[in-house]
Design an enzyme around this catalytic site. Sequence first.
Site, short mmCIF file in Angstrom:
data_model
loop_
_atom_site.label_atom_id
_atom_site.label_comp_id
_atom_site.label_asym_id
_atom_site.label_seq_id
_atom_site.Cartn_x
_atom_site.Cartn_y
_atom_site.Cartn_z
N VAL A 1 33.03 42.91 22.49
CA VAL A 1 33.52 41.49 22.45
C VAL A 1 35.19 41.70 22.50
O VAL A 1 35.70 42.54 21.80
CB VAL A 1 33.11 40.66 21.09
CG1 VAL A 1 33.72 39.37 20.83
CG2 VAL A 1 31.61 40.79 21.28
N ASP B 1 38.08 35.83 35.50
CA ASP B 1 36.84 36.10 34.64
C ASP B 1 35.76 35.27 35.03
O ASP B 1 34.86 36.14 35.43
CB ASP B 1 37.13 36.19 33.28
CG ASP B 1 38.15 37.19 32.46
OD1 ASP B 1 38.79 37.44 33.12
OD2 ASP B 1 37.75 37.29 31.30
O1 PMV Z 1 42.04 39.46 28.66
P1 PMV Z 1 41.18 39.45 29.67
O2 PMV Z 1 40.47 40.37 30.27
O3 PMV Z 1 40.43 37.89 29.65
O4 PMV Z 1 42.34 39.15 31.21
C1 PMV Z 1 43.21 38.15 30.98
C2 PMV Z 1 44.12 38.22 32.07
C3 PMV Z 1 45.30 37.57 32.06
O5 PMV Z 1 45.84 37.73 33.57
C4 PMV Z 1 46.26 38.11 31.26
C5 PMV Z 1 45.13 36.10 31.99
C6 PMV Z 1 44.35 35.35 32.96
O6 PMV Z 1 44.00 34.14 32.69
O7 PMV Z 1 44.44 35.72 34.13
#
Ligand code: PMV
Length: 311
Positions: free
Chosen positions: A98, A148
């Site tokens: 997590v 994501d």
């Molecule tokens: O922390 P993670 O794996 O959810 O990745 C964030 C990626 C960012 O580019 C920093 C933020 C985004 O919303 O894309």
Amino acid sequence: MKQATAAAPGKIILFGEHAVVYGQPALAAPLGDLTAQAAVTESEAGSKLSIQADDLGLSLSLAEASSEGLSLAARLALDHCQCPEPDARIRVSSSIPVASGLGSGAATSAALIKALSAYLGCRLEPDQLSALVYEVEKLYHGTPSGIDNTVVCYEQPVFFIRGSEPVTFHIAQPFALVIGDTGIKTPTHVTVGAVRERWLKAPDELEEVFEEIGEITRQARQAIESGDVETLGPLMGKNQAHLQTLGVSSPELDTLIEAALSVGALGAKLSGGGGGGIMIALVTSGTSERVGQALDRAGAARVLRATISEG
Ligand code: PMV
């Protein structure tokens, strides 16, 4: 007894994090070995919908905790399917660490929404699922780029540009990563907010960095599509240097990156939001073991391995 199950993979960002928030491309891939699962089973009449996530120490009925991500996910699924709350129990579990930049939030939301809509007999296409998971991501992250939910819901490697249709890319030759977790949980909105402050103070300077990261990401896509894995290592190093300029690396991440490089990783960089969270090292079958041990010695809270392929 009526029931339905579903799973969704975790994800890893390979190139382009942070710059992707400002319109540049990023590359990310699903992690088939790390997944979230959801199972929906019928419960006694009148019991309404309950959600149980033992890994998160969470047990709630839909009526309570409306600000909680999983209950929002369930509500979004019910709204989308235009179904009343069923008498059912949803169990969610996950092997994805997590708050570590591995997409655990998006994957648990996706698994829950898929399982609940299947239970209700309602079909969801990946773009519809992704749009619903994005709504839950907003609760966790404020202004997520959408990378994501896209990777987790399409379950394919993605060349992602915010606001554009996701494009999948070809992985000519699978490649291996060792993932080192600093054990420091830094919420994504913290580093995204810090970058935004810098950008507000020096927009031209930061735009230049974002553009250079975008160019590295495009070159990385080309290298992956042509099976030129060796080129990826130096590109990871260049991307990491720009992430340091943005202020999103940390001493702990830098220590793990140096440890991996010192024993022969082809390249290494942080992955995801940074601050804490994870780094990735590109390895061969000859260096994988050594790099994992070096990360352990350098203080990694956890070491994972992943092969990036088309699945
Ligand atoms: O922390 P993670 O794996 O959810 O990745 C964030 C990626 C960012 O580019 C920093 C933020 C985004 O919303 O894309």
